[in-house]
Design a protein around this motif. Sequence first.
Motif, PDB file in Angstrom:
ATOM      1  N   GLY A  37       0.839  -1.127  -0.016  1.00 36.55           N
ATOM      2  CA  GLY A  37       0.097  -0.034  -0.134  1.00 36.55           C
ATOM      3  C   GLY A  37       0.839   1.175   0.057  1.00 36.55           C
ATOM      4  O   GLY A  37       2.008   1.186   0.372  1.00 36.55           O
ATOM      5  N   VAL A  38       0.165   2.132  -0.428  1.00 38.22           N
ATOM      6  CA  VAL A  38       1.082   3.611  -0.394  1.00 38.22           C
ATOM      7  C   VAL A  38       0.227   4.735   0.245  1.00 38.22           C
ATOM      8  O   VAL A  38      -0.907   4.825   0.008  1.00 38.22           O
ATOM      9  N   ASP A  39       0.947   5.538   1.035  1.00 37.77           N
ATOM     10  CA  ASP A  39       0.226   6.681   1.585  1.00 37.77           C
ATOM     11  C   ASP A  39       1.469   7.806   1.786  1.00 37.77           C
ATOM     12  O   ASP A  39       2.333   7.705   1.138  1.00 37.77           O
ATOM     13  N   HIS A  40       0.857   8.754   2.536  1.00 39.66           N
ATOM     14  CA  HIS A  40       1.695   9.937   2.240  1.00 39.66           C
ATOM     15  C   HIS A  40       3.098   9.897   2.838  1.00 39.66           C
ATOM     16  O   HIS A  40       4.168  10.351   2.802  1.00 39.66           O
ATOM     17  N   ASN A  41       3.558   8.757   3.622  1.00 43.00           N
ATOM     18  CA  ASN A  41       4.785   8.391   4.339  1.00 43.00           C
ATOM     19  C   ASN A  41       5.502   7.560   3.270  1.00 43.00           C
ATOM     20  O   ASN A  41       6.653   7.139   3.876  1.00 43.00           O
ATOM     21  N   GLY A  42       4.951   6.890   2.427  1.00 36.98           N
ATOM     22  CA  GLY A  42       5.755   6.054   1.380  1.00 36.98           C
ATOM     23  C   GLY A  42       4.966   4.635   1.541  1.00 36.98           C
ATOM     24  O   GLY A  42       3.586   4.548   1.585  1.00 36.98           O
ATOM     25  N   ALA A  43       5.712   3.627   0.978  1.00 32.24           N
ATOM     26  CA  ALA A  43       5.160   2.169   0.937  1.00 32.24           C
ATOM     27  C   ALA A  43       5.085   1.307   2.275  1.00 32.24           C
ATOM     28  O   ALA A  43       6.023   1.844   2.880  1.00 32.24           O
ATOM     29  N   TYR A  44       4.206   0.505   2.274  1.00 29.17           N
ATOM     30  CA  TYR A  44       4.063  -0.124   3.405  1.00 29.17           C
ATOM     31  C   TYR A  44       3.442  -1.565   2.916  1.00 29.17           C
ATOM     32  O   TYR A  44       2.722  -1.766   2.121  1.00 29.17           O
ATOM     33  N   ALA A  45       3.682  -2.675   3.759  1.00 29.29           N
ATOM     34  CA  ALA A  45       3.223  -3.963   3.530  1.00 29.29           C
ATOM     35  C   ALA A  45       1.638  -4.213   4.334  1.00 29.29           C
ATOM     36  O   ALA A  45       1.536  -3.449   5.474  1.00 29.29           O
ATOM     37  N   ARG A  46       0.809  -4.434   3.710  1.00 31.23           N
ATOM     38  CA  ARG A  46      -0.479  -4.931   4.266  1.00 31.23           C
ATOM     39  C   ARG A  46      -1.134  -6.342   4.031  1.00 31.23           C
ATOM     40  O   ARG A  46      -0.566  -6.883   2.949  1.00 31.23           O
TER      41      ARG A  46
END
Length: 94
Positions: free
Chosen positions: A57-66
């Motif tokens: 996933g991607v948000d304003h903080n960058g990419a993350y695992a979900r």
Amino acid sequence: MRYADDCNIYVKSQRAGERVMRSITQFLEKRLKVKVNPDKTKVGSPLRLKFLGFSLGVDHNGAYARPAKQSQQRVKKALRLLTKRNRGISLTRM
């Protein structure tokens, strides 16, 4: 027999992904004698594909695992079986 399993390579475009897939598959099969399963092999966006039960996933903080949707549903189903409300004992005692 050896298998190439559970590997992701990320590139910028679909066209680049298909080119890299061809060259990687050729290298694995010809040089390393490893069979690549074409049914399980995909080229696509890292945001849409899942890997080992997770997707990106991607948000304003960058990419993350979900957790992938199927993994979430499997965990919820298991939790429902463990925490049925009709067992005849209180939830705290359980």
